[in-house]
Design a protein around this motif. Structure first.
Motif, PDB file in Angstrom:
ATOM      1  N   VAL A  11     -11.058  -4.511  -8.753  1.00  0.00           N
ATOM      2  CA  VAL A  11      -9.902  -4.018  -8.003  1.00  0.00           C
ATOM      3  C   VAL A  11      -9.168  -5.211  -7.396  1.00  0.00           C
ATOM      4  N   LEU A  37      -6.462   2.374  -7.940  1.00  0.00           N
ATOM      5  CA  LEU A  37      -7.610   1.743  -7.289  1.00  0.00           C
ATOM      6  C   LEU A  37      -7.184   0.974  -6.038  1.00  0.00           C
ATOM      7  N   VAL A  69     -13.908   2.813  -5.718  1.00  0.00           N
ATOM      8  CA  VAL A  69     -13.573   1.398  -5.901  1.00  0.00           C
ATOM      9  C   VAL A  69     -14.835   0.540  -5.984  1.00  0.00           C
TER      10      VAL A  69
END
Length: 370
Positions: A174, A287, A347
């Motif tokens: 991410v 994300l 995430v």
């Protein structure tokens, strides 16, 4: 002990407008920079020498090929020249992360980010439409292939079959979202409450459909706005027409260029993120939104379900009625709280360390050091 494996990665995407591919390249470089046994360099296609591209790790040596991409790409779609060090410099493995890898006697790896260049070339400018040919030629030369999801791997098999032994599925982490100022985001939006859409306005992104869904939201709060933030694209005129047809065009705010600080402010201040794409190979904005506690409404297109899991409300791509209902649903406080909690857990599934581990293994296999 083997000497460090020299890996040359295409950093050309870092020199242009910020895109998802640029974020993938930047995050991958930072992750690999700490990987033991690798010595990274970058290569860039440019007609003249340029300064270090933004997002490259400090100290990364960049080899500038003195021919621009607009000339090299069409040439490579026909002939395997020019080759080798002229393009990428000294290396044991050469990695192209943007559908293109030069013909080379050095082992090559090609990242196919998504397969829409095969299925919907009309979504792209002419400079991109020939990428499908470049991918097929590279695979025909025996390059290794990297994709970020099983969905892309399965779709690619229908259009450009790859030897399974030369295909690696390695996801991304991410991107870091700076500490943003929610008040700054609301200032950019011109209002206290807004739905945010991040990304270029290309036909693939479904932004005009989002405008229609926004207007058709059941019980839409009167002060709610829609913010479309991202580069101009081929769907810009259709977006402008959709906004102009609204009873209140001022409800849609178009921000065509944002830096990382503004992007962070917009994310932190948003009520929710809308991601109405018709196809995605991975998709960072959902994300990023989840990472800062913003609920997500997206579609079932491409790799999106694989990436977001159960942490977003998903609708069929192009279904404006379903999208409108889902946007309203995500504003409900109970639903919102559940999505935020699921998003923060989701995430954690995506790790740049996993990206580095997977790609390092692929590099060693390609170089015959596995």
């Amino acid at each position: 002990m083997d000497p460090p494996l020299r890996v040359a990665i295409d950093v050309t995407p870092l020199a242009g407008e910020p895109t998802g591919i640029a974020r993938a390249v930047s995050g991958t470089l930072r992750a690999l920079d700490a990987e033991p046994g690798l010595r990274l360099s970058g290569w860039m296609l440019s007609g003249r020498r340029r300064a270090r591209p933004e997002g490259a790790p400090p100290g990364l040596r960049v080899h500038h090929c003195p021919v621009p991409a607009r000339l090299l790409h069409p040439a490579w779609s026909r002939l395997p020249v020019p080759r080798g060090r002229l393009v990428h410099g000294p290396a044991d493995v050469v990695h192209g992360m943007n559908y293109v890898v030069p013909p080379s006697r050095t082992p090559t790896i090609l990242t196919v980010q998504d397969i829409s260049v095969f299925t919907n070339p009309e979504w792209y400018p002419p400079t991109v439409q020939h990428f499908a040919t470049l991918v097929r030629r590279a695979v025909g030369r025996g390059c290794w292939v990297h994709v970020s999801t099983h969905a892309v791997a399965e779709a690619l098999a229908e259009h450009c079959p790859v030897d399974p032994d030369r295909l690696a599925i390695v996801g991304y982490g991410v991107p870091d979202v700076p500490s943003g100022d929610a008040a700054g985001g609301r200032g950019l939006a011109g209002g206290a409450r807004y739905v945010l859409a991040l990304g270029d306005v290309s036909p693939r992104k479904g932004i005009p459909e989002l405008v229609e869904a926004f207007v058709r939201m059941p019980n839409r709060p009167g002060d709610l706005r829609l913010v479309v933030a991202g580069n101009r694209g081929l769907d810009e005129t259709r977006l402008e027409d959709a906004v102009a047809a609204l009873p209140d065009p001022s409800a849609v705010i178009r921000i065509p260029s944002i830096d990382d600080a503004c992007r962070a402010d917009l994310l932190h201040g948003a009520e929710l993120l809308a991601y109405p794409s018709f196809d995605e190979g991975f998709g960072f904005p959902p994300l990023e939104a989840m990472a800062v506690g913003v609920p997500v409404v997206a579609t079932t297109a491409g790799s999106i379900p694989e990436v977001v899991g159960d942490a977003a409300i998903l609708t069929p791509p192009g279904d404006v009625t379903a999208l409108a209902a889902s946007l309203s649903e995500a504003l409900d406080e109970t639903v919102r709280g559940d999505l935020v909690a699921r998003g923060r857990a989701r995430v954690e599934v995506h790790s740049w360390q996993s990206t580095a581990d997977g790609l390092a293994d692929l590099y060693r296999r390609a170089a015959g050091r596995a």
